[in-house]
Design a protein around this motif. Structure first.
Motif, PDB file in Angstrom:
ATOM      1  N   ALA A  68      89.301  52.078  41.048  1.00 37.52           N
ATOM      2  CA  ALA A  68      88.537  52.055  39.802  1.00 37.52           C
ATOM      3  C   ALA A  68      87.203  51.338  39.984  1.00 37.52           C
ATOM      4  O   ALA A  68      86.164  51.806  39.497  1.00 37.52           O
ATOM      5  N   MET A  69      87.225  50.208  40.687  1.00 37.00           N
ATOM      6  CA  MET A  69      85.995  49.451  40.882  1.00 37.00           C
ATOM      7  C   MET A  69      84.986  50.215  41.734  1.00 37.00           C
ATOM      8  O   MET A  69      83.778  50.151  41.498  1.00 37.00           O
ATOM      9  N   GLY A  70      85.467  50.939  42.746  1.00 37.44           N
ATOM     10  CA  GLY A  70      84.562  51.744  43.551  1.00 37.44           C
ATOM     11  C   GLY A  70      83.870  52.803  42.706  1.00 37.44           C
ATOM     12  O   GLY A  70      82.650  52.997  42.799  1.00 37.44           O
ATOM     13  N   TRP A  71      84.625  53.482  41.847  1.00 36.27           N
ATOM     14  CA  TRP A  71      84.057  54.526  40.991  1.00 36.27           C
ATOM     15  C   TRP A  71      83.157  53.931  39.915  1.00 36.27           C
ATOM     16  O   TRP A  71      82.043  54.415  39.678  1.00 36.27           O
ATOM     17  N   LEU A  72      83.625  52.870  39.257  1.00 34.13           N
ATOM     18  CA  LEU A  72      82.835  52.237  38.205  1.00 34.13           C
ATOM     19  C   LEU A  72      81.545  51.632  38.753  1.00 34.13           C
ATOM     20  O   LEU A  72      80.497  51.674  38.099  1.00 34.13           O
ATOM     21  N   GLY A  73      81.641  51.055  39.954  1.00 33.13           N
ATOM     22  CA  GLY A  73      80.443  50.492  40.556  1.00 33.13           C
ATOM     23  C   GLY A  73      79.409  51.549  40.871  1.00 33.13           C
ATOM     24  O   GLY A  73      78.206  51.349  40.660  1.00 33.13           O
ATOM     25  N   ASP A  74      79.860  52.717  41.400  1.00 33.28           N
ATOM     26  CA  ASP A  74      78.932  53.815  41.667  1.00 33.28           C
ATOM     27  C   ASP A  74      78.330  54.360  40.382  1.00 33.28           C
ATOM     28  O   ASP A  74      77.170  54.780  40.352  1.00 33.28           O
ATOM     29  N   ARG A  75      79.102  54.360  39.302  1.00 35.49           N
ATOM     30  CA  ARG A  75      78.667  55.016  38.064  1.00 35.49           C
ATOM     31  C   ARG A  75      77.878  54.089  37.139  1.00 35.49           C
ATOM     32  O   ARG A  75      76.868  54.493  36.563  1.00 35.49           O
ATOM     33  N   TYR A  76      78.362  52.843  36.980  1.00 31.70           N
ATOM     34  CA  TYR A  76      77.787  51.955  35.972  1.00 31.70           C
ATOM     35  C   TYR A  76      77.086  50.724  36.545  1.00 31.70           C
ATOM     36  O   TYR A  76      76.479  49.965  35.796  1.00 31.70           O
ATOM     37  N   GLY A  77      77.199  50.500  37.836  1.00 32.88           N
ATOM     38  CA  GLY A  77      76.587  49.318  38.416  1.00 32.88           C
ATOM     39  C   GLY A  77      77.593  48.196  38.594  1.00 32.88           C
ATOM     40  O   GLY A  77      78.615  48.124  37.907  1.00 32.88           O
ATOM     41  N   PRO A 194      68.363  48.833  45.207  1.00 28.53           N
ATOM     42  CA  PRO A 194      66.955  48.429  45.036  1.00 28.53           C
ATOM     43  C   PRO A 194      66.273  49.127  43.861  1.00 28.53           C
ATOM     44  O   PRO A 194      65.370  48.568  43.239  1.00 28.53           O
ATOM     45  N   HIS A 195      66.714  50.343  43.541  1.00 26.28           N
ATOM     46  CA  HIS A 195      66.087  51.088  42.444  1.00 26.28           C
ATOM     47  C   HIS A 195      66.247  50.375  41.107  1.00 26.28           C
ATOM     48  O   HIS A 195      65.421  50.558  40.212  1.00 26.28           O
ATOM     49  N   ASP A 196      67.299  49.561  40.971  1.00 23.63           N
ATOM     50  CA  ASP A 196      67.509  48.835  39.716  1.00 23.63           C
ATOM     51  C   ASP A 196      66.406  47.820  39.448  1.00 23.63           C
ATOM     52  O   ASP A 196      66.220  47.388  38.308  1.00 23.63           O
ATOM     53  N   LYS A 197      65.684  47.431  40.497  1.00 23.44           N
ATOM     54  CA  LYS A 197      64.555  46.500  40.330  1.00 23.44           C
ATOM     55  C   LYS A 197      63.221  47.140  40.698  1.00 23.44           C
ATOM     56  O   LYS A 197      62.219  46.446  40.898  1.00 23.44           O
ATOM     57  N   GLY A 198      63.245  48.463  40.797  1.00 16.07           N
ATOM     58  CA  GLY A 198      62.012  49.162  41.133  1.00 16.07           C
ATOM     59  C   GLY A 198      61.544  48.920  42.544  1.00 16.07           C
ATOM     60  O   GLY A 198      60.342  48.977  42.831  1.00 16.07           O
ATOM     61  N   LEU A 199      62.476  48.673  43.454  1.00 11.32           N
ATOM     62  CA  LEU A 199      62.146  48.384  44.846  1.00 11.32           C
ATOM     63  C   LEU A 199      62.746  49.440  45.761  1.00 11.32           C
ATOM     64  O   LEU A 199      63.565  50.265  45.348  1.00 11.32           O
ATOM     65  N   SER A 200      62.351  49.408  47.007  1.00 15.88           N
ATOM     66  CA  SER A 200      63.008  50.181  48.057  1.00 15.88           C
ATOM     67  C   SER A 200      63.798  49.225  48.934  1.00 15.88           C
ATOM     68  O   SER A 200      63.579  48.014  48.903  1.00 15.88           O
TER      69      SER A 200
END
Length: 424
Positions: A68-77, A194-200
Motif C-alpha cells: 500500500a505504501m509503495g502505491w500510495l507513495g507513487d500516487r500521492y507523495g 525534485p519536480h515537487d520543488k521545481g528542481l531536477s
C-alpha cells in the motif's frame, strides 16, 4: 548571481540528510527487539517463542502495508505517509511501556511500531533517493544505508541500559515522545521527487548528455504489470526472503544466544550494537560497489559470507567470540539488502513505478524477517538451546545462492548498452 546559484546546496542533500535521520529514529525500538526478550521473560515469564511471534507479526502485518505504501507513495507523495507513520511509531512506543498482557505486546510492537509505522520509511525513502540523485546515486544510497545501521547501534544498548536502570515504563514513555517529535519534524522536509520543488535531480544535467542513459529510459517498462512479468523481480524477491529469514534469526536472538552462554546483559546488547555499527561500513561500500560493478556480484558475496559466518556461533561461548562473530557477520549482512533500489533503477529505468516494484521485493523481505524471527524462538523452546536455530540461519541464507547466480548481469553500462542495441 549565476556563480552563487551554481554553488548553492542542492536540495537533494537535504533529502539525504533527512532520510538518514528518519531511518535512524524510525527504527529505534523495532530494530532493538533482541534486547527486549530477556527483560520480558524475567518480568512476565513469557516463552521466547511467544515473544518472538511479535517480531514475526510485525513483518506479516507489514506486508499489505508495504504494498500500500509503495502505491500510495507513487500516487500521492511520501510526506503525508511519513507523517502518519511518525504518529503511529510514537504512539506505539509510548504504549509499549504500559503492557501487562502478551496480546498488548503484539498490538503495540507488532502493529503500531513494527509494521504500520515502519512501512512508509522502509519502502519510500530509498526509492526517493534514486529519484533525487542522478549523479552519485551509489554514494547517496550508501550514506543512507549506513545511517540505517546507526539506529540499532545506538538504541539497542541504550534501551537495555535504561530498562535495567529506569524501568520498562519510563524508558518507552520518554523515548516514544522524543522520537515522535523528531520524526514529525524530519518528515516535513521530505519531497517525493525534485519536480515537487521545481528542481531536477542532482547531476541530471550531466546525465542528460549521456546517450546510454536515454536509451535505458526508453526501454523502461510502462506499467507495474510489465515489470512483474519479468523474472528478475521474482529472483530478487526470493533472495530478499531467504536472506532476511537467515539474518532475522540472528538479529532477533543473538542477544539471548549470548546471555544463554553466560554473557552479561549489557555485553550481550553490545553484540547487536557491533553488528549494526560494522554494517554501517558494509552498507556504504556495498551500495557504491552495486552501482559500479552490478548487484549480482555484490549479492553473491553477501549471501555466501552471511551464510558461512553464522557457523561461528556454534562455538561461541565468551563475549569476545560473539563480538568476533558480530564483526564478520555484519560485513556481509550489510550488503545483502542495500542494492535493490539501485538494481531496479538500472534494470527498469527511472520512469518505472519504482516504489511499487520495491514494495513487492520488500514483501519477500517481510515474510523472511517474520519467519526467521519466529523460528529462532520456536526452535529454542523445542530443543532448549539455540543450536538448531543457528543451523537454520546458515542453511536458509545459503538457499539464496542459486537465485543470485541466475540473475542477469545488471551493471549499469551493460543494461544501457543492451538498451542501445535494442533501440538500434
Amino acid at each position: 548571481m549565476t556563480a552563487i546559484k551554481k554553488h548553492r546546496l542542492h536540495y537533494a542533500w537535504v533529502i539525504l540528510a533527512a532520510a538518514c535521520a528518519l531511518s535512524i529514529f524510525s527504527r529505534a525500538d523495532s530494530a532493538s527487539f533482541a534486547v527486549f526478550i530477556d527483560p520480558l521473560v524475567a518480568q512476565f515469564g513469557w516463552k521466547r517463542g511467544d515473544i518472538s511471534f511479535a517480531y514475526a507479526l510485525a513483518f506479516l502485518a507489514g506486508m499489505p502495508a508495504t504494498v500500500a505504501m509503495g502505491w500510495l507513495g507513487d500516487r500521492y507523495g511520501a510526506r503525508k505517509m511519513m507523517i502518519g507513520s511518525s504518529l503511529l511509531i510514537a504512539t506505539g512506543t509510548v504504549l509499549l511501556g504500559t503492557i501487562k498482557e502478551l496480546w498488548q505486546f503484539y498490538v503495540y510492537y507488532g502493529l503500531f511500531v513494527g509494521s504500520l509505522g515502519n512501512a512508509a520509511f522502509m519502502v519510500l525513502l530509498p526509492v526517493i533517493l534514486t529519484r533525487w540523485f542522478s549523479r552519485h546515486m551509489g554514494l547517496a544510497l550508501g550514506i543512507y544505508w549506513a545511517g540505517f545501521g546507526v539506529g540499532p547501534m545506538i538504541f539497542a544498548p541504550l534501551f537495555r541500559w535504561l530498562i535495567e536502570t529506569r524501568g520498562w515504563e519510563w524508558t518507552f514513555t520518554v523515548i516514544g515522545i522524543v522520537i515522535g517529535v523528531i520524526l514529525l519534524a524530519l518528515s516535513a522536509l521530505i519531497r517525493s521527487s525534485p519536480h515537487d520543488k521545481g528542481l531536477s535531480a542532482y547531476g541530471a544535467e550531466d546525465a542528460s548528455k549521456a546517450q546510454p542513459d536515454r536509451a535505458a529510459s526508453a526501454r523502461a517498462p510502462a506499467s507495474l504489470r510489465e515489470v512483474l512479468a519479468k523474472r528478475p523481480v521474482w529472483l530478487l524477491t526470493g533472495i530478499h526472503h531467504l536472506g532476511c529469514a537467515g539474518h532475522a534469526i540472528i538479529l532477533a536472538h543473538v542477544v539471548s544466544m549470548a546471555t544463554f552462554r553466560g554473557v552479561s546483559g549489557v555485553e550481550a546488547a553490545g553484540v547487536l550494537s557491533v553488528i549494526a555499527g560494522v554494517s554501517i561500513f558494509s552498507r556504504f561500500i556495498s551500495s557504491i560497489l552495486t552501482e559500479r560493478f552490478g548487484g549480482r556480484t555484490v549479492l553473491l558475496l553477501a549471501v555466501i559470507g552471511q551464510s558461512a559466518s553464522v557457523f561461528i556461533l556454534l562455538f561461541a561461548s565468551e563475549a569476545w567470540t560473539f563480538y568476533l562473530f558480530a564483526v564478520i557477520f555484519s560485513l556481509f549482512y550489510g550488503g545483502e539488502m542495500v542494492g535493490f533500489p539501485i538494481i531496479n533503477r538500472h534494470l527498469f529505468g527511472e520512469k518505472a513505478p519504482l516504489g511499487s516494484i520495491y514494495s513487492f521485493e520488500m514483501l519477500g523481505a517481510s515474510t523472511g524477517m517474520a519467519l526467521g524471527g519466529w523460528l529462532g524462538g520456536v526452535l529454542f523452546d523445542a530443543s532448549g538451546a539455540y543450536t538448531w536455530a543457528i543451523i537454520a540461519s546458515a542453511v536458509t541464507s545459503g538457499l539464496g545462492l542459486p537465485l543470485a547466480l541466475y540473475l542477469p548481469r545488471h551493471k549499469k553500462f551493460v543494461v544501457s548498452r543492451a538498451a542501445a542495441v535494442g533501440a538500434a
